[in-house]
Design an enzyme around this catalytic site. Structure first.
Site, PDB file in Angstrom:
ATOM      1  N   HIS A  65      -7.084  39.209 -43.545  1.00  0.00           N
ATOM      2  CA  HIS A  65      -5.943  38.460 -42.188  1.00  0.00           C
ATOM      3  C   HIS A  65      -4.815  38.540 -41.781  1.00  0.00           C
ATOM      4  CE1 HIS A  65     -10.034  37.429 -40.789  1.00  0.00           C
ATOM      5  NE2 HIS A  65     -10.304  37.025 -41.843  1.00  0.00           N
ATOM      6  N   HIS A  94     -15.634  39.329 -40.575  1.00  0.00           N
ATOM      7  CA  HIS A  94     -14.334  38.915 -39.048  1.00  0.00           C
ATOM      8  C   HIS A  94     -13.395  39.726 -39.128  1.00  0.00           C
ATOM      9  CE1 HIS A  94     -15.288  34.874 -41.086  1.00  0.00           C
ATOM     10  NE2 HIS A  94     -15.822  34.338 -40.314  1.00  0.00           N
ATOM     11  N   ASP A 123     -16.094  43.152 -43.456  1.00  0.00           N
ATOM     12  CA  ASP A 123     -15.889  41.216 -43.749  1.00  0.00           C
ATOM     13  C   ASP A 123     -16.693  40.844 -41.748  1.00  0.00           C
ATOM     14  OD1 ASP A 123     -14.876  38.775 -42.826  1.00  0.00           O
ATOM     15  OD2 ASP A 123     -14.362  39.469 -44.897  1.00  0.00           O
ATOM     16  N   ASP A 125     -19.551  37.867 -46.353  1.00  0.00           N
ATOM     17  CA  ASP A 125     -19.647  36.867 -45.899  1.00  0.00           C
ATOM     18  C   ASP A 125     -20.665  37.001 -44.303  1.00  0.00           C
ATOM     19  OD1 ASP A 125     -17.573  37.902 -44.588  1.00  0.00           O
ATOM     20  OD2 ASP A 125     -16.406  36.336 -44.002  1.00  0.00           O
TER      21      ASP A 125
END
Length: 438
Positions: A171, A208, A206, A295
């Site tokens: 990120h 995200h 992931d 995750d």
């Protein structure tokens, strides 16, 4: 005693012929790997990684990497890895992507003096999700150093696969922290790979969206970014719609696969395999970077998918099967015992040794963390509704595959010249990015 990190850092195992066979609990995995798998697999680990602490109640816990390492030891997987302690990334190497002012801030700020940096805290988006903690810059140097070192080893053909579970912080932006990430080790590793490879593929599983990596390469055709992630319902970071396909020379080189809650193994494979097969056939990258955020597993504290560890690892098995130089990184994952399980099993998959890994966990220093079942694998939640209906997935897959038809064939002129790469000598000693074997 096998628990000491110094012991394992002395190992260097050459490639050898092996045969497939079952082994009993507690028996070494030597000879248990598939003879068809002859990969040189390197592994980066710094014993200090588990000492860094984001703060009370923060979901990001670097200690999960130490827990995974303990299982990698106890399963005997380390015997088949070239194990390296990463050389810490320098400010100069970080500046290949990040601004010098941002790097200087990360190096200077501490929990004790952060009040003196009130303007910079706002400027660089430092907030509760990205707190200032003790030795934060050292932490960034360690996880980034492993990813850079892995890229250099792949560039010089010294490894076929490199693993850095501490990396994968996708990120972080050029001059902004985001989503628990401060330095984007992935972007830096890809920039290193581009010095030797005309095309680099980035794959992100992931939960995200891999926004920081996509943004860095949004306008180039030399990097294709592919992200399978939850999208909608104000889920962080809010980017990665199927219509986000890149800009300029990079149009159609950003591939986003937005998903809904409850994604299970079958649904994920329904998308992942045909999309990846098409990408590898059309794009033909010289190297692949796989971000392995855990995750997306079932039961994660922040995630909303329902993947099993086997389903998650199926991505690694497929990507490794293409036979392209591969850098495997960590990422998200907030139920630490499941993250450790997952990355241990995926280490075994990359070695071709997973069939010999017993479901009953071997004794280890974190054994009580894995109760009450003390098993390697975790079952998906039975009552978790999969909101990804098959007809929707079919349409999603069709749109992605159609977009890929616009990818330029191999041999077409690229838009940038590859910069000069680091010399092979840079990975041979403690002063190189490849890390030091102690």
């Amino acid at each position: 005693p096998i628990a000491g990190c110094t012991l394992i850092l002395t190992w260097r195992w050459k490639e050898h012929d092996v045969v497939t066979r079952r082994v009993q609990p507690g028996v070494s995995l030597l000879g248990a790997m598939d003879s068809a798998v002859k990969r040189k697999v390197s592994y980066y680990y710094d014993p200090d990684i588990g000492n860094y602490y984001y703060g009370h109640g923060h979901p990001m816990k670097p200690h999960r990497v130490r827990m995974a390492h303990a299982l990698i030891l106890r399963y005997g997987l380390y015997k088949h890895l070239e194990v390296f302690k990463p050389t810490r990334a320098t400010e100069e190497s970080m500046s290949a992507f990040h601004t010098e002012d941002y790097i200087a801030f990360l190096k200077s700020v501490t929990p004790d003096n952060q009040d003196q940096f009130s303007q910079q805290l706002k400027q660089y988006a430092i907030a509760s999700d990205c707190p200032i903690f003790d030795r934060m810059f050292d932490y960034c140097q360690i996880y980034t150093g492993g990813s850079l070192g892995g890229a250099v080893r792949l560039n010089h053909g010294m490894s076929d696969v490199v693993i850095n579970w501490a990396g994968g912080l996708h990120h972080a932006k050029k001059s902004e922290a985001s989503g628990f990430c401060y330095i984007n080790d992935i972007v830096l590793a890809i920039l290193e790979l581009l010095k030797y490879h005309h095309r680099v593929l980035y794959v992100d599983i992931d939960v995200h969206h891999g926004d920081g990596v996509e943004e860095a390469f949004l306008a180039t055709d030399r990097v294709m970014t592919v992200s399978f992630h939850k999208h909608g319902d104000n889920f962080f970071p809010g980017t990665g719609d199927i219509t986000d396909i890149g800009v300029g020379a990079g149009k159609y080189y950003s591939v986003n696969v937005p998903l809904k809650d409850g994604m299970d193994d079958d649904s994920f494979e329904f998308l992942f395999k045909p999309i990846m097969d098409r990408i590898m056939a059309l794009y033909q990258p010289g190297a692949v970077v796989l971000q392995s955020g855990a995750d997306s597993l079932t039961q994660d504290k922040l995630g909303v998918f329902n993947l099993s560890i086997r389903g998650h690892a199926a991505c690694h098995r497929l990507v490794a099967s293409y036979g392209v130089p591969l850098l495997v990184l960590g990422g998200g994952g907030y139920k630490v015992k499941n993250v450790a399980r997952c990355w241990t099993y995926e280490t075994g998959v990359l070695l071709g040794a997973e069939e010999a890994m017993t479901d009953e966990l071997p004794p280890n220093e974190y054994y009580e963390y894995f109760g009450p079942d003390y098993r390697l694998h975790i079952p998906p939640e039975k009552d978790f509704d999969n909101r990804n209906k098959r007809e929707v997935l079919e349409k999603l897959r069709a749109v992605v595959l159609d977009n890929l038809s616009h990818v330029q064939p191999v041999g077409a002129a690229m838009h940038e010249r590859a910069p000069d790469g680091l010399a092979a000598d840079s990975v041979k000693g403690a002063n190189g990015r490849g890390g030091a074997r102690e």
